[in-house]
Design a protein around this motif. Sequence first.
Motif, mmCIF file in Angstrom:
data_model
loop_
_atom_site.group_PDB
_atom_site.id
_atom_site.type_symbol
_atom_site.label_atom_id
_atom_site.label_comp_id
_atom_site.label_asym_id
_atom_site.label_seq_id
_atom_site.Cartn_x
_atom_site.Cartn_y
_atom_site.Cartn_z
ATOM 1 N N LYS A 173 0.825 -1.206 0.000
ATOM 2 C CA LYS A 173 0.000 0.000 0.000
ATOM 3 C C LYS A 173 0.860 1.259 0.000
ATOM 4 N N ALA A 174 2.023 1.189 0.671
ATOM 5 C CA ALA A 174 2.923 2.352 0.729
ATOM 6 C C ALA A 174 3.726 2.522 -0.551
ATOM 7 N N GLY A 175 3.710 1.494 -1.419
ATOM 8 C CA GLY A 175 4.386 1.617 -2.708
ATOM 9 C C GLY A 175 5.762 0.995 -2.784
ATOM 10 N N GLU B 150 3.275 -17.886 -0.338
ATOM 11 C CA GLU B 150 2.093 -18.222 -1.142
ATOM 12 C C GLU B 150 0.931 -17.286 -0.811
ATOM 13 N N GLN B 151 0.760 -16.983 0.456
ATOM 14 C CA GLN B 151 -0.327 -16.094 0.893
ATOM 15 C C GLN B 151 -0.127 -14.684 0.349
ATOM 16 N N ILE B 152 1.082 -14.173 0.429
ATOM 17 C CA ILE B 152 1.359 -12.817 -0.068
ATOM 18 C C ILE B 152 1.184 -12.743 -1.582
ATOM 19 N N VAL B 153 1.673 -13.745 -2.286
ATOM 20 C CA VAL B 153 1.508 -13.780 -3.743
ATOM 21 C C VAL B 153 0.030 -13.728 -4.102
ATOM 22 N N TYR C 269 -5.382 -7.976 -5.746
ATOM 23 C CA TYR C 269 -5.579 -6.531 -5.798
ATOM 24 C C TYR C 269 -4.659 -5.813 -6.769
ATOM 25 N N GLY C 270 -3.901 -6.571 -7.518
ATOM 26 C CA GLY C 270 -3.065 -5.965 -8.546
ATOM 27 C C GLY C 270 -1.942 -5.089 -8.021
ATOM 28 N N PHE C 271 -1.431 -5.414 -6.841
ATOM 29 C CA PHE C 271 -0.297 -4.655 -6.314
ATOM 30 C C PHE C 271 0.924 -4.851 -7.211
ATOM 31 N N ALA C 272 1.634 -3.776 -7.466
ATOM 32 C CA ALA C 272 2.828 -3.847 -8.313
ATOM 33 C C ALA C 272 4.057 -4.317 -7.541
ATOM 34 N N THR C 273 3.981 -4.320 -6.223
ATOM 35 C CA THR C 273 5.101 -4.755 -5.391
ATOM 36 C C THR C 273 5.472 -6.202 -5.701
ATOM 37 N N GLU C 274 6.775 -6.451 -5.880
ATOM 38 C CA GLU C 274 7.243 -7.801 -6.181
ATOM 39 C C GLU C 274 7.593 -8.536 -4.886
ATOM 40 N N VAL C 275 7.246 -9.814 -4.846
ATOM 41 C CA VAL C 275 7.517 -10.655 -3.672
ATOM 42 C C VAL C 275 8.933 -11.217 -3.793
#
Length: 223
Positions: free
Chosen positions: A124-126, A149-152, A158-164
């Motif tokens: 959320k913070a980017g 797996e949960q974070i992915v 929600y289409g977050f651009a943050t990479e795991v």
Amino acid sequence: MKFFIDTANLDEIKEAHDLGVLDGVTTNPSLMAKEGITGDENIIGHYKAICDIVDDNVSAEVIATDYEGIIREGEALAKLDDKIVVKVPMIKDGVKAIKYFSNNGIRTNCTLVFSAGQAILAAKAGASYVSPFIGRLDDISTNGLELIEQIVSIYQNYGFATEVLAASIRHTMHLINCAEIGADVVTCPLKVITGLLKHPLTDKGLEQFLNDHKKAQQKPAIA
């Protein structure tokens, strides 16, 4: 999947880069100390040396834990090279700083993540990357892979651009499991990456091919 190497050792970084599979480097104060790199000037010089080897994605960690200090250190690190990704701890002031960096075009890696809730806040913070620590969760009898797996899954929802970025990788099966469940990046020691090369049947097959080739090159006995 991107491969990052988790080290401050220049020889290991060069070896991984020369292998042709390296996408970046992650470091931290502990890894710097392990290589005998101390003092601000030496640490800055070492980051520059790493950037000279790799093509992109050098995570450089701030030491400060207050908002103003994180901003000050992060901006100084980002100015060293365009390849720098500012590594920020998952704390309240860290999340605030990640938002600031995101608004100002500075890439970040949110580190020391141990829950899905923390990962949501970082995204959320980017944050550019979020680093859940698999091995350290395994150490306290918690399944680190389940967290990845949960974070992915949440990020996909929600289409977050943050990479795991799966961190604290201990062995090759950790890496392979992360690939199976969709982690965008793994960061690990060199031995984990080179461990993927190894299989006894490969060694046995190569030995047989070379022996057969040697036999084929031998001149037939003259009667």
